[in-house]
Design a protein around this motif. Structure first.
Motif, PDB file in Angstrom:
ATOM      1  N   ASN A 157       0.754  -1.266  -0.007  1.00 49.05           N
ATOM      2  CA  ASN A 157      -0.074   0.017  -0.023  1.00 49.05           C
ATOM      3  C   ASN A 157       1.023   1.219  -0.097  1.00 49.05           C
ATOM      4  OD1 ASN A 157      -2.227  -1.643   0.160  1.00 49.05           O
ATOM      5  ND2 ASN A 157      -2.548  -1.568   2.078  1.00 49.05           N
ATOM      6  N   THR A 158       2.106   1.069   0.278  1.00 47.71           N
ATOM      7  CA  THR A 158       2.868   2.307   0.347  1.00 47.71           C
ATOM      8  C   THR A 158       4.128   1.773  -0.517  1.00 47.71           C
ATOM      9  OG1 THR A 158       3.956   1.601   2.396  1.00 47.71           O
ATOM     10  CG2 THR A 158       2.278   3.337   2.558  1.00 47.71           C
ATOM     11  N   PRO A 159       3.981   1.922  -1.892  1.00 49.71           N
ATOM     12  CA  PRO A 159       5.368   1.443  -2.527  1.00 49.71           C
ATOM     13  C   PRO A 159       6.418   2.258  -2.612  1.00 49.71           C
ATOM     14  CG  PRO A 159       3.394   2.150  -3.821  1.00 49.71           C
ATOM     15  CD  PRO A 159       2.968   2.195  -2.687  1.00 49.71           C
ATOM     16  N   SER A 160       6.245   3.609  -2.157  1.00 47.72           N
ATOM     17  CA  SER A 160       7.568   4.276  -1.950  1.00 47.72           C
ATOM     18  C   SER A 160       8.186   4.025  -0.781  1.00 47.72           C
ATOM     19  CB  SER A 160       7.100   5.833  -2.262  1.00 47.72           C
ATOM     20  OG  SER A 160       5.897   6.085  -1.336  1.00 47.72           O
ATOM     21  N   VAL A 161       7.492   3.455   0.141  1.00 47.83           N
ATOM     22  CA  VAL A 161       8.577   3.198   1.592  1.00 47.83           C
ATOM     23  C   VAL A 161       9.042   2.078   1.229  1.00 47.83           C
ATOM     24  CG1 VAL A 161       8.272   2.936   3.975  1.00 47.83           C
ATOM     25  CG2 VAL A 161       6.684   4.550   2.741  1.00 47.83           C
ATOM     26  N   SER A 162      10.083   1.841   0.561  1.00 47.03           N
ATOM     27  CA  SER A 162      10.840   0.595   0.265  1.00 47.03           C
ATOM     28  C   SER A 162      12.361   1.045  -0.162  1.00 47.03           C
ATOM     29  CB  SER A 162      10.184  -0.208  -0.539  1.00 47.03           C
ATOM     30  OG  SER A 162      10.038   0.241  -1.980  1.00 47.03           O
ATOM     31  N   LEU A 163      13.020   0.167  -0.197  1.00 47.04           N
ATOM     32  CA  LEU A 163      14.493   0.175  -0.921  1.00 47.04           C
ATOM     33  C   LEU A 163      14.693  -0.741  -1.801  1.00 47.04           C
ATOM     34  CD1 LEU A 163      16.423   1.600   2.333  1.00 47.04           C
ATOM     35  CD2 LEU A 163      15.732   2.789   0.412  1.00 47.04           C
ATOM     36  N   PRO A 164      15.459  -0.565  -2.764  1.00 46.31           N
ATOM     37  CA  PRO A 164      15.666  -1.645  -3.775  1.00 46.31           C
ATOM     38  C   PRO A 164      16.431  -2.736  -3.157  1.00 46.31           C
ATOM     39  CG  PRO A 164      16.899   0.315  -4.273  1.00 46.31           C
ATOM     40  CD  PRO A 164      16.092   0.788  -3.219  1.00 46.31           C
ATOM     41  N   GLY A 165      17.190  -2.601  -2.147  1.00 43.02           N
ATOM     42  CA  GLY A 165      18.162  -3.882  -1.656  1.00 43.02           C
ATOM     43  C   GLY A 165      17.402  -4.467  -0.582  1.00 43.02           C
ATOM     44  N   GLY A 166      16.007  -3.821  -0.240  1.00 44.29           N
ATOM     45  CA  GLY A 166      15.398  -4.687   0.960  1.00 44.29           C
ATOM     46  C   GLY A 166      15.576  -4.297   2.315  1.00 44.29           C
ATOM     47  N   GLU A 167      16.301  -3.034   2.425  1.00 48.91           N
ATOM     48  CA  GLU A 167      16.684  -3.064   3.722  1.00 48.91           C
ATOM     49  C   GLU A 167      15.380  -2.479   4.499  1.00 48.91           C
ATOM     50  OE1 GLU A 167      18.218  -1.734   1.181  1.00 48.91           O
ATOM     51  OE2 GLU A 167      20.583  -1.999   1.536  1.00 48.91           O
ATOM     52  N   VAL A 168      14.536  -1.933   3.524  1.00 52.04           N
ATOM     53  CA  VAL A 168      13.125  -1.642   4.106  1.00 52.04           C
ATOM     54  C   VAL A 168      12.197  -2.149   3.003  1.00 52.04           C
ATOM     55  CG1 VAL A 168      11.471   0.371   4.083  1.00 52.04           C
ATOM     56  CG2 VAL A 168      13.753   0.619   5.165  1.00 52.04           C
ATOM     57  N   GLY A 169      10.974  -2.812   3.709  1.00 52.60           N
ATOM     58  CA  GLY A 169      10.111  -3.651   2.756  1.00 52.60           C
ATOM     59  C   GLY A 169      10.312  -5.124   2.750  1.00 52.60           C
ATOM     60  N   ILE A 170       9.261  -5.691   2.783  1.00 54.99           N
ATOM     61  CA  ILE A 170       9.338  -7.159   2.938  1.00 54.99           C
ATOM     62  C   ILE A 170       8.522  -7.771   1.647  1.00 54.99           C
ATOM     63  CG2 ILE A 170       8.860  -9.211   3.933  1.00 54.99           C
ATOM     64  CD1 ILE A 170       9.504  -7.891   6.718  1.00 54.99           C
ATOM     65  N   PRO A 171       9.024  -8.361   0.948  1.00 54.75           N
ATOM     66  CA  PRO A 171       8.076  -9.167  -0.406  1.00 54.75           C
ATOM     67  C   PRO A 171       6.860  -9.639  -0.189  1.00 54.75           C
ATOM     68  CG  PRO A 171      10.517  -9.846  -0.373  1.00 54.75           C
ATOM     69  CD  PRO A 171      10.317  -9.115   0.839  1.00 54.75           C
ATOM     70  N   ALA A 172       5.931  -9.433  -0.864  1.00 56.46           N
ATOM     71  CA  ALA A 172       4.793  -9.942  -0.337  1.00 56.46           C
ATOM     72  C   ALA A 172       4.390 -11.299  -0.258  1.00 56.46           C
ATOM     73  CB  ALA A 172       3.555  -9.164  -1.258  1.00 56.46           C
ATOM     74  N   ASN A 173       5.133 -11.969  -0.998  1.00 58.68           N
ATOM     75  CA  ASN A 173       4.944 -13.617  -0.925  1.00 58.68           C
ATOM     76  C   ASN A 173       5.608 -14.092   0.345  1.00 58.68           C
ATOM     77  OD1 ASN A 173       7.719 -13.264  -1.226  1.00 58.68           O
ATOM     78  ND2 ASN A 173       8.016 -14.264  -3.082  1.00 58.68           N
ATOM     79  N   LEU A 174       6.021 -13.523   1.238  1.00 61.69           N
ATOM     80  CA  LEU A 174       6.600 -14.056   2.517  1.00 61.69           C
ATOM     81  C   LEU A 174       5.339 -14.081   3.624  1.00 61.69           C
ATOM     82  CD1 LEU A 174      10.269 -12.601   2.905  1.00 61.69           C
ATOM     83  CD2 LEU A 174       9.518 -14.978   1.886  1.00 61.69           C
ATOM     84  N   ALA A 175       4.434 -13.195   3.260  1.00 60.58           N
ATOM     85  CA  ALA A 175       3.612 -13.114   4.294  1.00 60.58           C
ATOM     86  C   ALA A 175       2.837 -14.254   5.036  1.00 60.58           C
ATOM     87  CB  ALA A 175       2.378 -12.294   3.681  1.00 60.58           C
ATOM     88  N   THR A 176       2.429 -15.227   4.030  1.00 62.41           N
ATOM     89  CA  THR A 176       1.779 -16.392   4.637  1.00 62.41           C
ATOM     90  C   THR A 176       2.790 -17.393   5.651  1.00 62.41           C
ATOM     91  OG1 THR A 176       0.732 -16.465   2.591  1.00 62.41           O
ATOM     92  CG2 THR A 176       0.546 -18.438   3.993  1.00 62.41           C
ATOM     93  N   GLY A 177       4.117 -17.242   5.169  1.00 64.40           N
ATOM     94  CA  GLY A 177       5.049 -18.057   5.793  1.00 64.40           C
ATOM     95  C   GLY A 177       5.145 -17.322   7.403  1.00 64.40           C
ATOM     96  N   TYR A 178       5.117 -15.971   7.668  1.00 62.59           N
ATOM     97  CA  TYR A 178       5.303 -15.145   8.940  1.00 62.59           C
ATOM     98  C   TYR A 178       4.048 -15.328   9.697  1.00 62.59           C
ATOM     99  CZ  TYR A 178       9.568 -12.947   7.510  1.00 62.59           C
ATOM    100  OH  TYR A 178      11.057 -12.649   7.086  1.00 62.59           O
TER     101      TYR A 178
END
Lengths: 233, 641
Positions: free
Chosen positions: B239-260
């Protein structure tokens, strides 16, 4: 006793006078100023929200000098002569910066020797065209056109369009007396948009307000604004 | 006279003659312990560990928290009542309601000194030979628990940070680059917290009576919370695509949600099924509101608290939260009442039939409703309301709070005063009488109940707790059973198991007096968010909840709240909450009328509230200062900074 009486203040005075020259830097004297523009046209933003960062390399530890962009899209900073880099913090501003080449990216290099004007060219998502404000009994009406500048894959939708009015010239989300929003989805024709907001009771009474229209773009924090206009009613 | 002088001199001489000079110079120091002495004695190691425990960092806290980089310290009590859930009735803090947001560094922390000391502890403890294996194992597990807790706190505030698990030492070669580490991905820090919790769990005791040291349940509770947070960041980060960094320092890929989410539900279930100790909801007292407020101060066999920051009277570790926030009238010091819960927050509590409704001040046609008793207006609401908030007409420490704003006359005019308990002569009377409560509300008068409410949660009812010289020993609960249930409910909901979620939520709700259980169809995101807001209010959860759901910039969008806004969309998670509002009771003075002596209520916007908060996208992750970036060029800045 008498000698000491004169000697000590004299010495102190000397020490103070002597240190004046040595200890103080001259203040910065050169002004770097300019505007945020698209094809030479300034872009209005919110007061104290968008900032330019100025970096001066070569002096060890780095910290940016922030130059705030004012409502009309202008910025200015009082600086020492030297070489500066101008850059927008990532993600700030209702626009995309222009990338010159892969090495410099969107950084502007400025050599300052005396006052200098540097306009920063950017690509806004939208431009507000021909905004007109009219005051009537207890209401302000604005008509305008919107031009979509960035199209294609990078284009973003309008989240909402807002008409703000305030008692003073500072008109924004944080400072307003009345606001009317239109959701982006409700805007059918970008070339004929009308907004209307009611003027609440103003204390103390005044027969004018300042108005401006702002565009909130989806997923972009800062808004694009029209120039502030005084509206009499 | 001479004798008096000679005798001690003679004695001294005699004594010094008895000294062996070599031994005299070889005495061990009395003010410092050697490594050997520390690591050879379990009591000493425990006190080292105690120091590390005391430096634990929370979002909400009772103690003031000092920060690096010359940033202002965070005042403990203000953190629990931030985000317009309350107004701060203290003149030095009105500016918080007159500005339009927060600095980018408002929540910054970066204490790698603390991490280094925990790493050193782990290294030395592993090498220590004189400790018994059992004690050593537990100490190590506790230190790792604290280290994971601090990384968890860092990742919440700063995003991914360099993950340092060894005590690094500079070799004075002039080249510090080998000490510079890049930021890990945000998901990697969460993975680290989850993994550590899983590994240390078996090495910790399963003892529900142990509250202030790490236990199996504390490790599991941390694991459940971390996994839930990571899951929601993955799910709602889009929902906030601009709050992320290309290296993943900020932001978690959506496909990990279920696992967590799955991990969170598993960990929470392990606590709920009782395999790590007998934890349960606190249900000792018959009055549900009193029961709810007792959770936080009853320290005797409290089955709900899992892991706490404990305090003890006359030990030096006490806090003044009660003194800062007690009702001022009749208080033990001439101060208190700093946290005034806002009307926005009070209105968020449901009615007992699971519906949302505003506090009814007027009827459908706009005429005021007259109440016989002051508390009648709050009748039939969630019991947690009175357990969290001190309502007008209720008592604290056996004394009634005196909250009323003045007399309302028959002609609509108001007689009130500008001092606590001010006196005026009412029309038709000859003797002046009290026209405003001793606890206010008086607009702009600090320490009175300016919003019409005081805080009750965490206030200590023990005599002396509000005294500067005594203070309070109420603990701050970091993990409690109800939160575990709500974490399980949220994870189950996100995993599309609404019936399971309803089951967990109903347990919490039943304790609050909501007798009508929710069914699977009732469970929505708004329900989950609402339940956490009212159950966990003023415990430091609201802050991070709205942040990880990525709704903070919608809830606090910088627009002022009007009276009309106040009463619509109740129970909706994204309802605007940019300014605190007030509810003022008035006594009706209309001799001869049936309404004489009854109460009416008015919603008021306090004059000190002039700004409207806007949560910027740059506030989602706090600022890493230039100092850190200069010293370590591998650090990338957070988005929007």
């Amino acid at each position: 006793m008498k000698i000491r009486f004169h000697f000590i203040p004299c010495l102190a005075m000397l020490a103070l006078l002597a240190s004046c020259e040595k200890d103080n830097f001259t203040e910065p004297k050169s002004t770097l100023s300019g505007r945020i523009v698209y094809n030479g046209e300034p872009i209005g933003v919110e007061y104290n929200q968008v900032r330019l960062q100025l970096w001066q390399p070569g002096f060890g530890k780095l910290a940016a000098i922030d130059a705030q962009v004012d409502q009309s899209g202008a910025y200015s900073a009082m600086l020492f002569n030297g070489n500066y880099k101008l850059v927008f913090p990532k993600g700030r501003g209702p626009f995309k910066t222009l990338e010159k080449d892969a090495a410099a990216k969107d950084t502007l290099f400025v050599t300052l020797e005396g006052d200098k004007q540097v306009d920063v060219e950017v690509r806004p998502y939208y431009m507000i065209r021909t905004p007109q404000f009219a005051g009537a009994e207890n209401k302000v009406t604005a008509t305008l056109k919107l031009e979509k500048i960035i199209t294609g894959a990078e284009a973003k939708d309008i989240e909402r369009l807002s008409l703000f009015i305030n008692k003073t010239q500072l008109v924004s989300r944080a400072t307003n007396v009345s606001v009317t929003d239109i959701a982006g989805a409700d805007i059918k024709n970008l070339n004929a948009i009308t907004l209307q907001t009611e003027i609440p009771t103003l204390v103390p009474t005044q027969k004018y307000v300042f108005a401006r229209v702002g565009v909130k773009i989806k997923d972009v924090e800062d808004m694009i604004f029209s120039p502030v206009q005084k509206v009499e009613f | 006279m001479k004798k008096i002088f000679y005798i001690p001199v003679f004695v001294l001489l005699l004594l010094s003659w008895g000294c062996n000079d070599d031994e005299f110079l070889n005495r061990p120091p009395t003010n410092i312990l050697t490594e050997e002495q520390v690591w050879g004695d379990e009591g000493q190691v425990l006190s080292l560990l105690g120091n590390l425990y005391n430096r634990y960092v929370d979002l909400g806290n009772f103690r003031d928290f000092q920060r690096q980089w010359n940033l202002d310290p965070l005042t403990g009590w203000t953190r629990v009542a931030d985000f317009n859930e309350a107004f701060w009735s203290e003149s030095g803090r009105y500016n918080q309601f007159q500005n339009s947001g927060w600095d980018l560094n408002t929540w910054s922390i970066w204490d790698y000194g603390y991490i280094r000391e925990m790493n050193l502890f782990i290294q030395k403890c592993e090498a220590a030979e004189k400790l018994s294996p059992a004690a050593k194992e537990r100490f190590l597990a506790e230190a790792r628990f604290l280290r994971a807790s601090y990384y968890f706190e860092l990742v919440k505030r700063m995003g991914g940070v360099p993950l340092i698990l060894e005590p690094m030492t500079y070799d004075f070669s002039g080249d510090p680059t080998y000490l510079q580490h890049a930021r890990a991905k945000e998901s990697e820090i969460y993975d680290f917290v989850i993994k550590e919790a899983g590994e240390i769990k078996a090495k910790l005791p399963a003892n529900a009576g142990e509250k202030s040291r790490a236990t199996q349940a504390a490790a599991l509770a941390m694991q459940a919370r971390a996994a839930l947070y990571a899951g929601s960041l993955a799910k709602y980060g889009v929902n906030t695509p601009s709050v992320s960094l290309p290296g993943g320092e900020v932001g978690i890929p959506a496909n990990l949600a279920t696992g967590y989410y799955t991990k969170a539900l598993e960990a929470a279930k392990e606590i709920i099924n009782g395999s790590v100790g007998a934890y349960a909801l606190y249900t000792k007292k018959p009055d549900l509101s009193e029961n709810f407020s007792s959770i936080f101060y009853d320290k005797a066999n409290n089955p709900e608290a899992i892991f706490v920051d404990d305090y003890k009277l006359q030990s030096g570790k006490v806090h003044y939260f009660t003194g800062s926030n007690q009702p001022r009238y009749g208080a033990e010091e001439e101060e208190g009442g700093r946290i005034n819960p806002s009307l926005n927050f009070v209105e968020a509590f449901e009615k007992l039939d699971n519906t949302f409704a505003r506090i009814p001040t007027t009827n459908a046609s706009g005429a005021p409703i007259y109440y016989t008793n002051q508390t009648d207006i709050f009748e039939g609401r969630d019991a947690r309301l009175a357990g969290t908030v001190m309502l007008p007409g209720t008592t604290f420490k056996g004394r009634a709070v005196d909250i009323w704003a003045g007399f309302q006359l028959g002609n609509g005019s108001i007689v009130s005063g500008d001092d606590r308990g001010a006196q005026k002569t009412l029309p038709g009377k000859t003797v002046p009488e009290q026209v405003v409560g001793f606890d206010g509300p008086i607009d702009g008068f600090e320490f009175t109940a300016q919003t019409g409410f005081y805080l009750r949660k965490y206030l200590d009812p023990v005599v002396g707790s509000g005294q500067r010289g005594v203070n309070s020993e109420v603990w701050f609960i970091r993990y409690r059973y109800a939160e575990v249930l709500l974490n399980a409910a949220e994870a189950a909901f996100e995993l599309k198991q609404p019936a399971v979620a309803a089951g967990y939520m109903n347990q919490v709700r039943a304790r609050a007096g909501l007798t009508k259980p929710l069914v699977a169809g009732d469970i929505t995101f708004d329900r989950i968010a609402h339940e956490r807001r009212v159950e966990l209010a003023f415990e430091g959860h609201y802050h991070y909840d709205i942040q990880r759901w990525r709704i903070a910039h919608i809830v606090m969008d910088g627009n002022a709240i009007t009276a009309a806004d106040l009463s619509k969309d109740l129970g909706k998670a994204t309802k605007r909450n940019t300014q605190p509002w007030a509810l003022w009771p008035y006594k009706v003075y209309e001799p001869g009328s049936p309404n004489n002596g009854k109460w009416i209520y008015k919603t008021v916007k306090l004059s000190r509230v002039t700004g409207a908060d806007r949560f910027q996208l740059g506030n989602y992750y706090s600022l890493i200062t230039d100092e850190v970036v200069n010293n370590n060029p591998k650090i990338v800045r957070n988005p929007n900074h």
